[in-house]
Design a protein around this motif. Structure first.
Motif, PDB file in Angstrom:
ATOM      1  N   VAL A 123      -0.602  -0.613  -4.593  1.00 24.93           N
ATOM      2  CA  VAL A 123      -1.822   0.187  -4.701  1.00 24.93           C
ATOM      3  C   VAL A 123      -1.485   1.614  -4.283  1.00 24.93           C
ATOM      4  CG1 VAL A 123      -4.243   0.384  -4.032  1.00 24.93           C
ATOM      5  CG2 VAL A 123      -3.124  -1.866  -3.990  1.00 24.93           C
ATOM      6  N   ALA A 140      19.329  14.448   0.385  1.00 23.40           N
ATOM      7  CA  ALA A 140      20.775  14.196   0.522  1.00 23.40           C
ATOM      8  C   ALA A 140      20.961  12.686   0.577  1.00 23.40           C
ATOM      9  CB  ALA A 140      21.294  14.870   1.787  1.00 23.40           C
ATOM     10  N   HIS A 186      17.718  11.781   6.820  1.00 23.11           N
ATOM     11  CA  HIS A 186      17.836  10.333   6.813  1.00 23.11           C
ATOM     12  C   HIS A 186      16.575   9.560   6.454  1.00 23.11           C
ATOM     13  CE1 HIS A 186      21.902  10.231   8.602  1.00 23.11           C
ATOM     14  NE2 HIS A 186      21.914   9.140   7.889  1.00 23.11           N
ATOM     15  N   VAL A 225       0.864  -1.183   0.000  1.00 26.62           N
ATOM     16  CA  VAL A 225       0.000   0.000   0.000  1.00 26.62           C
ATOM     17  C   VAL A 225       0.898   1.230   0.000  1.00 26.62           C
ATOM     18  CG1 VAL A 225      -1.885   1.228   1.133  1.00 26.62           C
ATOM     19  CG2 VAL A 225      -1.715  -1.270   1.344  1.00 26.62           C
ATOM     20  N   GLY A 226       0.842   2.006  -1.093  1.00 26.43           N
ATOM     21  CA  GLY A 226       1.659   3.217  -1.205  1.00 26.43           C
ATOM     22  C   GLY A 226       2.732   3.061  -2.269  1.00 26.43           C
ATOM     23  N   PHE A 277      14.481   9.242   3.777  1.00 23.30           N
ATOM     24  CA  PHE A 277      14.493   8.489   2.525  1.00 23.30           C
ATOM     25  C   PHE A 277      15.538   7.383   2.587  1.00 23.30           C
ATOM     26  CE2 PHE A 277      16.409   7.507  -1.485  1.00 23.30           C
ATOM     27  CZ  PHE A 277      15.320   7.252  -2.300  1.00 23.30           C
ATOM     28  N   GLY A 321      -7.418   4.012  -3.766  1.00 25.53           N
ATOM     29  CA  GLY A 321      -6.885   3.956  -2.399  1.00 25.53           C
ATOM     30  C   GLY A 321      -7.323   2.690  -1.682  1.00 25.53           C
ATOM     31  N   ASP A 380       2.616   3.596   3.412  1.00 25.17           N
ATOM     32  CA  ASP A 380       1.644   4.669   3.179  1.00 25.17           C
ATOM     33  C   ASP A 380       1.906   5.902   4.046  1.00 25.17           C
ATOM     34  OD1 ASP A 380       0.952   3.109   5.399  1.00 25.17           O
ATOM     35  OD2 ASP A 380      -1.194   3.483   5.201  1.00 25.17           O
ATOM     36  N   TYR A 410       6.195  22.316   4.954  1.00 19.92           N
ATOM     37  CA  TYR A 410       5.968  21.006   5.594  1.00 19.92           C
ATOM     38  C   TYR A 410       5.841  21.191   7.106  1.00 19.92           C
ATOM     39  CZ  TYR A 410       7.377  19.067   1.136  1.00 19.92           C
ATOM     40  OH  TYR A 410       7.443  18.759  -0.205  1.00 19.92           O
ATOM     41  N   ARG A 464      -2.828   5.717  -4.301  1.00 19.71           N
ATOM     42  CA  ARG A 464      -4.009   6.574  -4.426  1.00 19.71           C
ATOM     43  C   ARG A 464      -3.862   7.612  -5.543  1.00 19.71           C
ATOM     44  NH1 ARG A 464      -4.295   8.847   0.868  1.00 19.71           N
ATOM     45  NH2 ARG A 464      -5.700   7.272   1.672  1.00 19.71           N
TER      46      ARG A 464
HETATM   47  C1  LIG Z   1      11.398  18.969   3.577  1.00 14.77           C
HETATM   48  C2  LIG Z   1      11.870  17.546   3.610  1.00 14.77           C
HETATM   49  C3  LIG Z   1      13.187  17.258   3.300  1.00 14.77           C
HETATM   50  C4  LIG Z   1      13.649  15.932   3.342  1.00 14.77           C
HETATM   51  N1  LIG Z   1      14.965  15.699   3.073  1.00 14.77           N
HETATM   52  C5  LIG Z   1      15.440  14.429   3.157  1.00 14.77           C
HETATM   53  C6  LIG Z   1      16.825  14.156   2.907  1.00 14.77           C
HETATM   54  O1  LIG Z   1      17.617  15.043   2.621  1.00 14.77           O
HETATM   55  N2  LIG Z   1      17.266  12.852   3.001  1.00 14.77           N
HETATM   56  C7  LIG Z   1      16.406  11.841   3.324  1.00 14.77           C
HETATM   57  O2  LIG Z   1      16.851  10.682   3.405  1.00 14.77           O
HETATM   58  N3  LIG Z   1      15.076  12.074   3.556  1.00 14.77           N
HETATM   59  C8  LIG Z   1      14.579  13.344   3.482  1.00 14.77           C
HETATM   60  N4  LIG Z   1      13.251  13.574   3.710  1.00 14.77           N
HETATM   61  C9  LIG Z   1      12.355  12.435   4.030  1.00 14.77           C
HETATM   62  C10 LIG Z   1      11.804  11.732   2.770  1.00 14.77           C
HETATM   63  O3  LIG Z   1      11.249  12.660   1.865  1.00 14.77           O
HETATM   64  C11 LIG Z   1      10.745  10.706   3.222  1.00 14.77           C
HETATM   65  O4  LIG Z   1      11.324   9.870   4.219  1.00 14.77           O
HETATM   66  C12 LIG Z   1      10.280   9.803   2.069  1.00 14.77           C
HETATM   67  O5  LIG Z   1       9.720  10.557   1.032  1.00 14.77           O
HETATM   68  C13 LIG Z   1       9.224   8.810   2.564  1.00 14.77           C
HETATM   69  O6  LIG Z   1       8.847   7.929   1.520  1.00 14.77           O
HETATM   70  P1  LIG Z   1       7.655   6.900   1.716  1.00 14.77           P
HETATM   71  O7  LIG Z   1       7.557   6.169   0.421  1.00 14.77           O
HETATM   72  O8  LIG Z   1       7.834   6.123   2.969  1.00 14.77           O
HETATM   73  O9  LIG Z   1       6.352   7.789   1.980  1.00 14.77           O
HETATM   74  P2  LIG Z   1       5.628   8.853   1.059  1.00 14.77           P
HETATM   75  O10 LIG Z   1       6.582   9.542   0.143  1.00 14.77           O
HETATM   76  O11 LIG Z   1       4.849   9.691   2.004  1.00 14.77           O
HETATM   77  O12 LIG Z   1       4.653   7.979   0.127  1.00 14.77           O
HETATM   78  C14 LIG Z   1       3.497   7.354   0.634  1.00 14.77           C
HETATM   79  C15 LIG Z   1       2.575   7.048  -0.535  1.00 14.77           C
HETATM   80  O13 LIG Z   1       1.469   6.281  -0.070  1.00 14.77           O
HETATM   81  C16 LIG Z   1       0.295   6.714  -0.731  1.00 14.77           C
HETATM   82  N5  LIG Z   1      -0.853   6.334   0.136  1.00 14.77           N
HETATM   83  C17 LIG Z   1      -1.072   6.732   1.410  1.00 14.77           C
HETATM   84  N6  LIG Z   1      -2.194   6.149   1.894  1.00 14.77           N
HETATM   85  C18 LIG Z   1      -2.666   5.360   0.900  1.00 14.77           C
HETATM   86  C19 LIG Z   1      -3.813   4.497   0.800  1.00 14.77           C
HETATM   87  N7  LIG Z   1      -4.660   4.320   1.831  1.00 14.77           N
HETATM   88  N8  LIG Z   1      -4.023   3.844  -0.369  1.00 14.77           N
HETATM   89  C20 LIG Z   1      -3.158   4.003  -1.408  1.00 14.77           C
HETATM   90  N9  LIG Z   1      -2.072   4.803  -1.371  1.00 14.77           N
HETATM   91  C21 LIG Z   1      -1.827   5.467  -0.229  1.00 14.77           C
HETATM   92  C22 LIG Z   1       0.486   8.219  -0.872  1.00 14.77           C
HETATM   93  O14 LIG Z   1      -0.321   8.753  -1.915  1.00 14.77           O
HETATM   94  C23 LIG Z   1       1.982   8.301  -1.180  1.00 14.77           C
HETATM   95  O15 LIG Z   1       2.252   8.272  -2.577  1.00 14.77           O
HETATM   96  C24 LIG Z   1      12.762  14.890   3.686  1.00 14.77           C
HETATM   97  C25 LIG Z   1      11.420  15.175   3.996  1.00 14.77           C
HETATM   98  C26 LIG Z   1      10.987  16.489   3.965  1.00 14.77           C
HETATM   99  C27 LIG Z   1       9.539  16.783   4.308  1.00 14.77           C
END
Ligand SMILES: Cc1cc2nc3c(=O)[nH]c(=O)nc-3n(C[C@H](O)[C@H](O)[C@H](O)COP(=O)(O)OP(=O)(O)OC[C@H]3O[C@@H](n4cnc5c(N)ncnc54)[C@H](O)[C@@H]3O)c2cc1C
Length: 394
Positions: A34, A53, A302, A11-12, A304, A137, A167, A271, A36
């Motif tokens: 899946v 970074a 950290h 999911v996500g 990402f 979703g 997600d 944010y 959204r």
């Molecule tokens: C300003 C900022 C700067 C950053 N800088 C760094 C950096 O320099 N280095 C670093 O390592 N990290 C950094 N990060 C953190 C990084 O951006 C996040 O850790 C990363 O994007 C998280 O990825 P994710 O796939 O876990 O979640 P997300 O990117 O939040 O993706 C989740 C996905 O799930 C989907 N979703 C949610 N619920 C549902 C549902 N019920 N059904 C279907 N789909 C759903 C959403 O639409 C979304 O596409 C930064 C964050 C911010 C805010």
């Protein structure tokens, strides 16, 4: 026609979900991701202002996943060193790769978040055995030792051996699995926007814990940087509403003209800050990856990197089990993932919380403590090298 029974449902389709799915290419497993958002938003994601970074480990992983080559040359910028300042003091604590195995190489690599997402989608689209369901979703999820099922908002029900929640930090799937999380709303917002400036940044990131504000400049290609400003939410909302000229003047003033006059290049993104720590990263028939497992404060860059490391760690365990025709959702496998990923995340999560606490408190005692901490760290090259290695590796 879409299958409804899978080996794994994710999911996500953010970086963690897509990275995980891509790492299972060639495993022979049937996967559903899946997401959204509509397909077009994954294929060509809107610029969200975030510059990630990347550690050397993440760059190597993105290469292995086939995503690195989909990045454009001007989207990649070396991060040679980082300087940390405190208050009005001109003293800077420096982190670089001198004395490390990487020699004079960069500390890390800056790449925009939307470019990474685009590259991961390009690498994943059309993968054998993968159904990438977009624009739909998940509204309900259940998992136990016998398997998992999810209900989609169009009424379809999908079943699988394993459910993976990717997600985001406010994961609704985590709640539905009954996994508690510590959620810390910080009461501040982070504003990010790209700026052009008069002076060269020399590939050096600056993190300045000033009195009443935290401001960072992250080096991009040319004389461009990503300006990252943290202030109470209402103050950030006021600044984000300024026109480009006024915001450029404000950022120039707030950065004390260290890079000369700044011109804002694109719109500011805001944010509201919240960190999350899930009490478990796995349950019977389910696992959490990416921000759904741990939502880091962005100040140590950290989130990402840890998300990608956890996603590929889980995928490797699953692929190895599948190759031996073993259960891909066995309690032992899920516990191994959880234990290893918690061990990697916990020190960074706690250290980041400590840094945020120490460097944003405004009492005279806190100001003195951070001054002493920076000076002491400067006299301990081993400590600085350890932090540099930490920044480079996760
Ligand atoms: C300003 C900022 C700067 C950053 N800088 C760094 C950096 O320099 N280095 C670093 O390592 N990290 C950094 N990060 C953190 C990084 O951006 C996040 O850790 C990363 O994007 C998280 O990825 P994710 O796939 O876990 O979640 P997300 O990117 O939040 O993706 C989740 C996905 O799930 C989907 N979703 C949610 N619920 C549902 C549902 N019920 N059904 C279907 N789909 C759903 C959403 O639409 C979304 O596409 C930064 C964050 C911010 C805010």
């Amino acid at each position: 026609m879409c299958m409804t029974a899978y080996d794994v449902i994710v999911v996500g389709g953010g970086p963690a979900g897509l990275g995980f799915a891509r790492a299972l290419a060639g495993s022979g497993l049937r996967l559903a991701v899946v997401e959204r958002s509509p397909r077009a938003a994954l294929a060509d994601p809107a610029d969200d202002g975030r510059e990630i970074a990347l550690t050397h480990h993440s760059v190597a992983t993105l290469r292995k996943l086939g995503a690195w080559d989909a990045l454009h040359a001007d989207e990649i910028a070396p991060l040679r060193a980082a300087h940390v300042f405190n208050g009005g003091s001109p003293f800077a604590l420096s982190f670089d790769t001198a004395g490390s195995k990487a020699g004079a190489g960069p500390l890390g690599t800056m790449v925009p978040n939307h470019a990474i997402r685009r590259a991961l989608f390009a690498a994943t689209e059309g993968q054998d055995g993968l159904d990438l369901m977009t624009g739909v979703g998940v509204t309900g999820a259940r998992a136990n030792r016998a398997g998992a099922s999810v209900t989609l908002d169009d009424g379809r029900v999908l079943t699988a051996r394993l459910l993976v929640a990717a997600d985001s930090r406010f994961s609704a799937i985590r709640d539905q699995l009954g996994i508690a999380a510590r959620i810390n709303r910080i009461g501040k917002s982070m504003m990010v926007c790209r700026v052009m400036h008069e002076a060269d940044h020399d590939g050096i990131a600056t993190e300045w814990f000033d009195h009443g504000q935290t401001i960072a400049m992250l080096p991009l290609s040319g004389r461009r940087s990503s300006a990252v400003l943290t202030l109470p939410c209402a103050e950030i909302d006021r600044l984000a509403a300024l026109d480009a000229d006024a915001l450029g003047a404000e950022l120039t003033r707030r950065f004390s003209g260290r890079l000369g006059a700044m011109r804002v290049l694109d719109r500011a993104h805001v944010y509201p800050l919240a960190t999350t720590w899930s009490h478990h990263f796995a349950a019977d028939g389910a696992a959490l990856i990416g921000d759904a497992a741990v939502g880091m404060h962005p100040v140590t860059a950290h989130g990402f990197n840890l998300g990608l490391a956890g996603a590929t760690r889980l995928a490797d365990l699953i692929a190895a089990a599948a190759a031996k025709r073993r259960d891909i959702a066995s309690p032992l496998l899920l516990r191994r993932y959880e234990t290893a990923h918690r061990l990697q995340c916990r020190p960074l999560y706690d250290a980041t919380a400590m840094i945020v606490g120490l460097y944003t408190a405004e009492s005279p005692a806190a100001r003195a403590a951070r001054h002493v901490t920076l000076r002491a760290a400067a006299r301990l090259p081993f400590l600085r090298q350890s932090v540099s290695r930490l920044l480079m590796q996760s």
